[in-house]
Design a protein around this motif. Structure first.
Motif, PDB file in Angstrom:
ATOM      1  N   ALA A  67      -2.494  34.275 -34.609  1.00  0.00           N
ATOM      2  CA  ALA A  67      -2.408  33.005 -33.886  1.00  0.00           C
ATOM      3  C   ALA A  67      -3.344  32.009 -34.555  1.00  0.00           C
ATOM      4  CB  ALA A  67      -2.788  33.190 -32.420  1.00  0.00           C
ATOM      5  N   PHE A  68      -2.896  30.747 -34.643  1.00  0.00           N
ATOM      6  CA  PHE A  68      -3.702  29.689 -35.260  1.00  0.00           C
ATOM      7  C   PHE A  68      -3.682  28.448 -34.375  1.00  0.00           C
ATOM      8  CE2 PHE A  68      -2.290  32.455 -38.687  1.00  0.00           C
ATOM      9  CZ  PHE A  68      -3.498  32.726 -39.319  1.00  0.00           C
ATOM     10  N   PRO A  69      -4.395  28.518 -33.243  1.00  0.00           N
ATOM     11  CA  PRO A  69      -4.370  27.382 -32.309  1.00  0.00           C
ATOM     12  C   PRO A  69      -5.294  26.255 -32.740  1.00  0.00           C
ATOM     13  CG  PRO A  69      -5.828  29.091 -31.475  1.00  0.00           C
ATOM     14  CD  PRO A  69      -5.214  29.633 -32.745  1.00  0.00           C
ATOM     15  N   ALA A  70      -5.017  25.077 -32.227  1.00  0.00           N
ATOM     16  CA  ALA A  70      -5.891  23.918 -32.381  1.00  0.00           C
ATOM     17  C   ALA A  70      -5.821  23.140 -31.075  1.00  0.00           C
ATOM     18  CB  ALA A  70      -5.444  23.057 -33.556  1.00  0.00           C
ATOM     19  N   GLU A  71      -6.701  22.170 -30.913  1.00  0.00           N
ATOM     20  CA  GLU A  71      -6.726  21.388 -29.681  1.00  0.00           C
ATOM     21  C   GLU A  71      -5.356  20.804 -29.397  1.00  0.00           C
ATOM     22  OE1 GLU A  71      -8.477  20.507 -26.360  1.00  0.00           O
ATOM     23  OE2 GLU A  71      -9.738  21.266 -28.002  1.00  0.00           O
ATOM     24  N   GLY A  72      -4.813  21.151 -28.228  1.00  0.00           N
ATOM     25  CA  GLY A  72      -3.495  20.664 -27.851  1.00  0.00           C
ATOM     26  C   GLY A  72      -2.349  21.429 -28.476  1.00  0.00           C
ATOM     27  N   LEU A  73      -2.647  22.427 -29.306  1.00  0.00           N
ATOM     28  CA  LEU A  73      -1.613  23.221 -29.976  1.00  0.00           C
ATOM     29  C   LEU A  73      -1.945  24.708 -29.825  1.00  0.00           C
ATOM     30  CD1 LEU A  73      -1.294  21.212 -33.335  1.00  0.00           C
ATOM     31  CD2 LEU A  73       0.291  21.137 -31.403  1.00  0.00           C
ATOM     32  N   PRO A  74      -1.651  25.314 -28.677  1.00  0.00           N
ATOM     33  CA  PRO A  74      -1.971  26.732 -28.459  1.00  0.00           C
ATOM     34  C   PRO A  74      -0.952  27.664 -29.119  1.00  0.00           C
ATOM     35  CG  PRO A  74      -0.924  25.852 -26.509  1.00  0.00           C
ATOM     36  CD  PRO A  74      -1.043  24.690 -27.484  1.00  0.00           C
ATOM     37  N   ILE A  75      -0.680  27.419 -30.398  1.00  0.00           N
ATOM     38  CA  ILE A  75       0.398  28.112 -31.089  1.00  0.00           C
ATOM     39  C   ILE A  75       0.018  29.572 -31.347  1.00  0.00           C
ATOM     40  CG2 ILE A  75       1.808  28.145 -33.181  1.00  0.00           C
ATOM     41  CD1 ILE A  75       1.341  25.096 -33.319  1.00  0.00           C
ATOM     42  N   GLY A  76       0.884  30.479 -30.893  1.00  0.00           N
ATOM     43  CA  GLY A  76       0.647  31.906 -31.085  1.00  0.00           C
ATOM     44  C   GLY A  76      -0.104  32.564 -29.951  1.00  0.00           C
ATOM     45  N   GLU A 136      -6.372   2.232 -38.159  1.00  0.00           N
ATOM     46  CA  GLU A 136      -5.795   2.930 -39.303  1.00  0.00           C
ATOM     47  C   GLU A 136      -6.042   4.432 -39.208  1.00  0.00           C
ATOM     48  OE1 GLU A 136      -6.034  -0.216 -42.992  1.00  0.00           O
ATOM     49  OE2 GLU A 136      -7.908   0.584 -42.188  1.00  0.00           O
ATOM     50  N   ALA A 137      -7.235   4.796 -38.757  1.00  0.00           N
ATOM     51  CA  ALA A 137      -7.550   6.219 -38.610  1.00  0.00           C
ATOM     52  C   ALA A 137      -6.636   6.870 -37.579  1.00  0.00           C
ATOM     53  CB  ALA A 137      -9.015   6.392 -38.219  1.00  0.00           C
ATOM     54  N   GLN A 138      -6.397   6.165 -36.462  1.00  0.00           N
ATOM     55  CA  GLN A 138      -5.518   6.703 -35.428  1.00  0.00           C
ATOM     56  C   GLN A 138      -4.085   6.820 -35.940  1.00  0.00           C
ATOM     57  OE1 GLN A 138      -6.505   7.983 -32.584  1.00  0.00           O
ATOM     58  NE2 GLN A 138      -4.387   8.604 -32.158  1.00  0.00           N
ATOM     59  N   ALA A 139      -3.652   5.834 -36.726  1.00  0.00           N
ATOM     60  CA  ALA A 139      -2.301   5.893 -37.291  1.00  0.00           C
ATOM     61  C   ALA A 139      -2.161   7.098 -38.204  1.00  0.00           C
ATOM     62  CB  ALA A 139      -2.004   4.607 -38.060  1.00  0.00           C
ATOM     63  N   ARG A 140      -3.209   7.396 -38.936  1.00  0.00           N
ATOM     64  CA  ARG A 140      -3.182   8.547 -39.826  1.00  0.00           C
ATOM     65  C   ARG A 140      -3.072   9.845 -39.033  1.00  0.00           C
ATOM     66  NH1 ARG A 140      -7.915   9.027 -44.149  1.00  0.00           N
ATOM     67  NH2 ARG A 140      -7.195   6.899 -44.522  1.00  0.00           N
ATOM     68  N   VAL A 141      -3.835   9.945 -37.946  1.00  0.00           N
ATOM     69  CA  VAL A 141      -3.770  11.137 -37.085  1.00  0.00           C
ATOM     70  C   VAL A 141      -2.362  11.321 -36.549  1.00  0.00           C
ATOM     71  CG1 VAL A 141      -4.553  12.127 -34.902  1.00  0.00           C
ATOM     72  CG2 VAL A 141      -6.211  11.098 -36.469  1.00  0.00           C
ATOM     73  N   GLU A 142      -1.772  10.239 -36.058  1.00  0.00           N
ATOM     74  CA  GLU A 142      -0.420  10.315 -35.498  1.00  0.00           C
ATOM     75  C   GLU A 142       0.599  10.691 -36.568  1.00  0.00           C
ATOM     76  OE1 GLU A 142       0.437  10.236 -32.354  1.00  0.00           O
ATOM     77  OE2 GLU A 142      -1.687  10.044 -31.870  1.00  0.00           O
ATOM     78  N   ALA A 143       0.398  10.180 -37.782  1.00  0.00           N
ATOM     79  CA  ALA A 143       1.328  10.494 -38.867  1.00  0.00           C
ATOM     80  C   ALA A 143       1.290  11.970 -39.227  1.00  0.00           C
ATOM     81  CB  ALA A 143       0.998   9.646 -40.093  1.00  0.00           C
ATOM     82  N   LEU A 144       0.110  12.563 -39.113  1.00  0.00           N
ATOM     83  CA  LEU A 144      -0.055  13.954 -39.542  1.00  0.00           C
ATOM     84  C   LEU A 144       0.152  14.964 -38.419  1.00  0.00           C
ATOM     85  CD1 LEU A 144      -3.106  13.484 -41.909  1.00  0.00           C
ATOM     86  CD2 LEU A 144      -0.802  14.161 -42.572  1.00  0.00           C
ATOM     87  N   ARG A 145       0.234  14.504 -37.186  1.00  0.00           N
ATOM     88  CA  ARG A 145       0.357  15.440 -36.069  1.00  0.00           C
ATOM     89  C   ARG A 145       1.574  16.358 -36.203  1.00  0.00           C
ATOM     90  NH1 ARG A 145      -2.383  14.868 -31.494  1.00  0.00           N
ATOM     91  NH2 ARG A 145      -2.617  12.616 -31.772  1.00  0.00           N
ATOM     92  N   PRO A 146       2.778  15.820 -36.517  1.00  0.00           N
ATOM     93  CA  PRO A 146       3.930  16.723 -36.655  1.00  0.00           C
ATOM     94  C   PRO A 146       3.766  17.720 -37.803  1.00  0.00           C
ATOM     95  CG  PRO A 146       4.652  14.449 -36.391  1.00  0.00           C
ATOM     96  CD  PRO A 146       3.184  14.402 -36.635  1.00  0.00           C
ATOM     97  N   LEU A 147       3.127  17.294 -38.895  1.00  0.00           N
ATOM     98  CA  LEU A 147       2.926  18.205 -40.021  1.00  0.00           C
ATOM     99  C   LEU A 147       1.934  19.308 -39.647  1.00  0.00           C
ATOM    100  CD1 LEU A 147       3.421  19.018 -42.938  1.00  0.00           C
ATOM    101  CD2 LEU A 147       1.626  17.410 -43.626  1.00  0.00           C
ATOM    102  N   ALA A 148       0.871  18.954 -38.933  1.00  0.00           N
ATOM    103  CA  ALA A 148      -0.107  19.954 -38.515  1.00  0.00           C
ATOM    104  C   ALA A 148       0.533  20.997 -37.607  1.00  0.00           C
ATOM    105  CB  ALA A 148      -1.281  19.283 -37.813  1.00  0.00           C
ATOM    106  N   ARG A 149       1.376  20.538 -36.683  1.00  0.00           N
ATOM    107  CA  ARG A 149       2.066  21.479 -35.800  1.00  0.00           C
ATOM    108  C   ARG A 149       2.998  22.384 -36.607  1.00  0.00           C
ATOM    109  NH1 ARG A 149       4.051  22.788 -30.833  1.00  0.00           N
ATOM    110  NH2 ARG A 149       2.801  21.280 -29.691  1.00  0.00           N
ATOM    111  N   ALA A 150       3.778  21.784 -37.497  1.00  0.00           N
ATOM    112  CA  ALA A 150       4.724  22.567 -38.294  1.00  0.00           C
ATOM    113  C   ALA A 150       3.996  23.581 -39.167  1.00  0.00           C
ATOM    114  CB  ALA A 150       5.583  21.642 -39.152  1.00  0.00           C
ATOM    115  N   ALA A 151       2.839  23.187 -39.712  1.00  0.00           N
ATOM    116  CA  ALA A 151       2.073  24.097 -40.558  1.00  0.00           C
ATOM    117  C   ALA A 151       1.562  25.286 -39.762  1.00  0.00           C
ATOM    118  CB  ALA A 151       0.904  23.353 -41.200  1.00  0.00           C
ATOM    119  N   ARG A 152       1.040  25.031 -38.570  1.00  0.00           N
ATOM    120  CA  ARG A 152       0.524  26.126 -37.745  1.00  0.00           C
ATOM    121  C   ARG A 152       1.657  27.023 -37.253  1.00  0.00           C
ATOM    122  NH1 ARG A 152      -4.783  25.742 -36.643  1.00  0.00           N
ATOM    123  NH2 ARG A 152      -5.779  23.784 -37.292  1.00  0.00           N
ATOM    124  N   GLU A 153       2.797  26.429 -36.913  1.00  0.00           N
ATOM    125  CA  GLU A 153       3.949  27.243 -36.524  1.00  0.00           C
ATOM    126  C   GLU A 153       4.417  28.114 -37.682  1.00  0.00           C
ATOM    127  OE1 GLU A 153       6.760  24.413 -35.045  1.00  0.00           O
ATOM    128  OE2 GLU A 153       5.934  24.476 -32.997  1.00  0.00           O
TER     129      GLU A 153
END
Length: 253
Positions: free
Chosen positions: A75-84, A221-238
């Motif tokens: 399992a590789f969870p992160a804040e808001g992503l309890p994956i596994g 800009e920092a928040q936009a970057r976080v939002e841009a990467l959120r789907p990739l972070a989830r997909a990577a952990r999945e």
């Protein structure tokens, strides 16, 4: 090159291979301990499995195998992503703090047992806790999700001109075809190995692109970057969870 892999993934692959008789104990120790000094298992006695309070890696896994364990899933969870993870809350919280954990299961291990790594220097202790059955991520679904998330994230990062602040992130995106060579033990599907490596690449892109840039980027800009990467972070952990969950691999894969 198992040192490239997270602890939980190494234990899931080689621990399962050892539980199922595909590799010998020396191979298990070499691959899981890797460049660290020791790995141990703590807390099985408190769960009613007997033995010493803290045992060697082989001793602890041997006790679990005697109970009927035949699978270790990562399992590789992160804040808001309890994956596994499937609970209970104390195990989820400990796994989230560590950023990784494994769930040991089998015909005689019900409910499953969770192991959370606690690292002190070059020593890792896997602390046992009660766990629950968890939702599994399908290998094919995780693969498709990661393949879709990578180009979408690359396009968004290009629009945000991330290369200005983090040229390393742009370099990583341009070199996705260059992958480190990793070999799994017998019983691990080749596509699970490939998916794990690509998942680690994607997480590295997220980590580099989100590093602090000394105030050069505005809050917006920092928040936009976080939002841009959120789907990739989830997909990577999945992807990592699917690659490290033998109980979810298709039969004969």
């Amino acid at each position: 090159m198992s040192t490239l892999l997270p602890d939980a993934l190494r234990l899931a692959w080689w621990g399962t291979a050892w539980l199922r008789g595909h590799v010998v104990a020396d191979h298990l120790i070499d691959e899981v301990v890797a460049d660290q000094a020791t790995h141990a298992v703590h807390g099985l006695r408190e769960l009613g499995l007997g033995g010493a309070e803290t045992e060697t890696l082989v001793g602890g896994l041997g006790r679990l195998r005697a109970e009927g364990a035949d699978t270790i899933g990562a399992a590789f969870p992160a804040e808001g992503l309890p994956i596994g993870l499937g609970g209970p809350p104390p195990f989820n919280a400990a796994a989230l703090d560590a950023g990784e954990a494994v769930v040991v299961s089998g015909p005689g291990v019900e409910p499953p047992i969770g192991l959370v790594p606690v690292v002190v220097g070059r020593a890792t202790t896997w602390v046992a806790q009660p766990a629950r059955r968890r939702p599994l991520v399908d290998l094919g679904e995780a693969d498709r999700g990661l393949r879709a998330a990578l180009p979408a994230a690359a396009d968004l990062l290009a629009r945000l001109d991330v290369a200005r602040w983090r040229p390393e992130a742009a370099d990583l995106l341009l070199n996705l075809r260059h992958r480190e060579r990793v070999a799994g033990p017998p019983g691990v599907p080749a596509r699970a190995v490939d998916l794990a490596v690509r998942g680690l690449q994607a997480l590295e892109i997220c980590d580099v692109a989100l590093e602090d840039d000394g105030g050069a980027v505005s809050l917006g800009e920092a928040q936009a970057r976080v939002e841009a990467l959120r789907p990739l972070a989830r997909a990577a952990r999945e992807a990592l969870v699917a690659a490290g969950s033998p109980e979810g691999w298709p039969p004969g894969d």
